[in-house]
Write an enzyme that holds these catalytic residues in place. Structure first.
Site, PDB file in Angstrom:
ATOM      1  CG  ASP A  49      65.729  64.302  -0.119  1.00 26.90           C
ATOM      2  OD1 ASP A  49      66.391  65.864  -1.069  1.00 26.90           O
ATOM      3  OD2 ASP A  49      66.240  63.286  -1.039  1.00 26.90           O
ATOM      4  N   GLY A  50      64.218  67.066   1.246  1.00 22.26           N
ATOM      5  CA  GLY A  50      62.323  67.392   1.458  1.00 22.26           C
ATOM      6  C   GLY A  50      62.065  69.062   1.148  1.00 22.26           C
ATOM      7  N   GLY A  54      62.600  70.827  -1.402  1.00 25.19           N
ATOM      8  CA  GLY A  54      61.319  71.179  -2.878  1.00 25.19           C
ATOM      9  C   GLY A  54      60.260  71.153  -3.057  1.00 25.19           C
ATOM     10  CG  HIS A  72      66.476  74.834  -1.631  1.00 22.15           C
ATOM     11  ND1 HIS A  72      66.878  73.838  -0.835  1.00 22.15           N
ATOM     12  CD2 HIS A  72      66.583  75.290  -3.133  1.00 22.15           C
ATOM     13  CE1 HIS A  72      67.039  73.172  -1.878  1.00 22.15           C
ATOM     14  NE2 HIS A  72      66.337  74.344  -3.476  1.00 22.15           N
ATOM     15  NE  ARG A 104      68.460  69.221  -6.544  1.00 25.40           N
ATOM     16  CZ  ARG A 104      68.005  69.428  -5.491  1.00 25.40           C
ATOM     17  NH1 ARG A 104      67.898  70.671  -5.025  1.00 25.40           N
ATOM     18  NH2 ARG A 104      67.986  68.283  -4.676  1.00 25.40           N
ATOM     19  CG  LEU A 153      77.824  70.800  17.287  1.00 24.13           C
ATOM     20  CD1 LEU A 153      77.359  69.265  17.077  1.00 24.13           C
ATOM     21  CD2 LEU A 153      76.537  72.181  16.724  1.00 24.13           C
ATOM     22  NE  ARG A 163      67.525  60.855   0.180  1.00 27.19           N
ATOM     23  CZ  ARG A 163      68.282  61.084  -0.352  1.00 27.19           C
ATOM     24  NH1 ARG A 163      69.793  60.463  -0.444  1.00 27.19           N
ATOM     25  NH2 ARG A 163      68.316  61.821  -1.418  1.00 27.19           N
TER      26      ARG A 163
HETATM   27  C1  IPE Z   1      70.862  64.189  -1.931  1.00 25.51           C
HETATM   28  O1  IPE Z   1      69.546  65.325  -2.049  1.00 25.51           O
HETATM   29  C2  IPE Z   1      71.328  65.577  -1.326  1.00 25.51           C
HETATM   30  C3  IPE Z   1      71.068  67.116  -0.364  1.00 25.51           C
HETATM   31  C4  IPE Z   1      70.097  66.947   0.505  1.00 25.51           C
HETATM   32  C5  IPE Z   1      72.276  67.627  -0.795  1.00 25.51           C
HETATM   33  P1  IPE Z   1      69.010  64.516  -2.911  1.00 25.51           P
HETATM   34  O2  IPE Z   1      68.114  65.404  -3.441  1.00 25.51           O
HETATM   35  O3  IPE Z   1      70.488  65.565  -3.951  1.00 25.51           O
HETATM   36  O4  IPE Z   1      69.426  63.399  -3.497  1.00 25.51           O
HETATM   37  P2  IPE Z   1      68.599  62.342  -4.669  1.00 25.51           P
HETATM   38  O5  IPE Z   1      68.627  63.384  -6.002  1.00 25.51           O
HETATM   39  O6  IPE Z   1      67.490  62.405  -4.631  1.00 25.51           O
HETATM   40  O7  IPE Z   1      68.838  60.909  -4.879  1.00 25.51           O
HETATM   41  C1  IPE Z   2      67.172  69.300   0.062  1.00 26.16           C
HETATM   42  O1  IPE Z   2      66.043  68.890  -1.075  1.00 26.16           O
HETATM   43  C2  IPE Z   2      68.231  69.948  -0.604  1.00 26.16           C
HETATM   44  C3  IPE Z   2      68.841  70.273  -1.112  1.00 26.16           C
HETATM   45  C4  IPE Z   2      69.310  68.621  -1.733  1.00 26.16           C
HETATM   46  C5  IPE Z   2      70.263  71.353  -1.852  1.00 26.16           C
HETATM   47  P1  IPE Z   2      65.910  69.006  -2.009  1.00 26.16           P
HETATM   48  O2  IPE Z   2      65.790  70.590  -2.618  1.00 26.16           O
HETATM   49  O3  IPE Z   2      66.162  67.878  -2.963  1.00 26.16           O
HETATM   50  O4  IPE Z   2      64.244  68.942  -1.836  1.00 26.16           O
HETATM   51  P2  IPE Z   2      63.219  67.624  -3.335  1.00 26.16           P
HETATM   52  O5  IPE Z   2      63.850  66.348  -2.682  1.00 26.16           O
HETATM   53  O6  IPE Z   2      63.236  67.721  -4.474  1.00 26.16           O
HETATM   54  O7  IPE Z   2      62.005  68.065  -2.306  1.00 26.16           O
HETATM   55 MG    MG Z   3      66.142  66.030  -2.533  1.00 30.70          MG
END
Ligand code: IPE
Ligand code: IPE
Ligand code: MG
Length: 253
Positions: A28-29, A31, A45, A79, A139, A196
């Site tokens: 996550d993160g 974005g 991404h 999204r 793996l 996470r």
């Molecule tokens: C979870 O992340 C899904 C993935 C890492 C693919 P999200 O960014 O979608 O989760 P929320 O919306 O913060 O719960």
């Molecule tokens: C995780 O990063 C990738 C996916 C969920 C596809 P995010 O796209 O959720 O990034 P943030 O959480 O918005 O920063």
């Molecule tokens: Mg996210």
């Protein structure tokens, strides 16, 4: 005189680390990583794919047998279409560019999630990738894509109900093994560690059934910044945890 080399220090770190059998990663993160640099989310991404490569190298290097990465959730359809398309394109590009390397490194790839409504060419790519790597002894890299834990359980219930309706299984015979065998992860061990990134502390529909006893480790860094330092820190936290599985004494897992 202390003259330990980097390699010796490395070996010492590894000896005291407990290596998970199955590591789940909620990446996550992406974005936020991009936005903090004044760049579009899609750059995050892209950078996230580089971190996946790094994770695969580290998992092989440290001897983790199974790794599951969460790439796209069934809720990520909420999204903007451009971002969704970009992420789907990234899966294709990752497979196209990395398949040879994965095969050379004996990695077996499995893709879990709903395949309903996926573009036929993507479906073919997924099936080809699984087939070409199925016999690899190294793996096991599981990519959760178009994956949601609740949808997975609902799908398993539907399959089991179908078997009951056809008289193949008696309702009283349904047990935890029956459910586990009807999930996308049939045959895979449960994750013992789920990490996470990005500081969020929730599961977001990842491996709900399978993660019942997983240790959860939350990392502040955004996914694209994931590196060996963060990886080792997560393993150190895992090593320090006391896994009891409902019992009273610390159990050796
Ligand atoms: C979870 O992340 C899904 C993935 C890492 C693919 P999200 O960014 O979608 O989760 P929320 O919306 O913060 O719960
Ligand atoms: C995780 O990063 C990738 C996916 C969920 C596809 P995010 O796209 O959720 O990034 P943030 O959480 O918005 O920063
Ligand atoms: Mg996210």
């Amino acid at each position: 005189m202390s003259t330990t080399t980097a390699i010796e220090r490395d070996a010492a770190t590894r000896v005291r680390l407990r290596i998970p059998n199955h590591l789940g990663v909620i990446m996550d993160g992406n974005g936020r990583w991009a936005l903090s640099r004044g760049r579009p989310r899609t750059d995050g991404h892209l950078a996230g794919v580089r971190a996946v490569r790094q994770l695969v190298r580290l998992a092989i290097d440290y001897g983790i047998p199974y790794v599951t990465v969460f790439g796209f959730s069934s809720e990520n359809w909420r999204r903007p279409p451009d971002e969704v398309n970009f992420i789907f394109g990234l899966l294709r590009r990752f497979v196209a560019s990395d398949l040879e390397t994965l095969i050379r490194n004996n990695v077996q790839v499995r893709i879990i999630g709903s395949r309903e409504g996926l573009d036929p060419s993507l479906l073919r790519l997924i099936e080809d990738t699984e087939r070409k790597t199925a016999a690899n002894p190294g793996l096991v890299l599981v990519i959760a894509f178009n994956y949601g834990g609740k949808a997975e359980i609902a799908n398993a219930v539907r399959r089991i109900a179908g078997a009951v309706a056809r008289g193949e299984i008696a309702p009283e015979a349904i047990n935890e093994e029956t459910v586990a065998a009807a999930l996308y992860t049939a045959g895979l061990p449960d994750p013992d560690l789920i990490i996470r990134t990005s500081g969020e502390q929730r599961i977001s529909n990842f491996l709900l059934w399978q993660g019942a006893y997983a240790e959860l480790v939350f990392i502040r860094d955004n996914w694209p910044d994931f590196d060996e330092r963060t990886f080792v820190a997560a393993l150190e936290e895992f090593t320090a945890r006391d896994r009891r599985f409902g019992a009273v004494e610390a159990q050796v897992s």
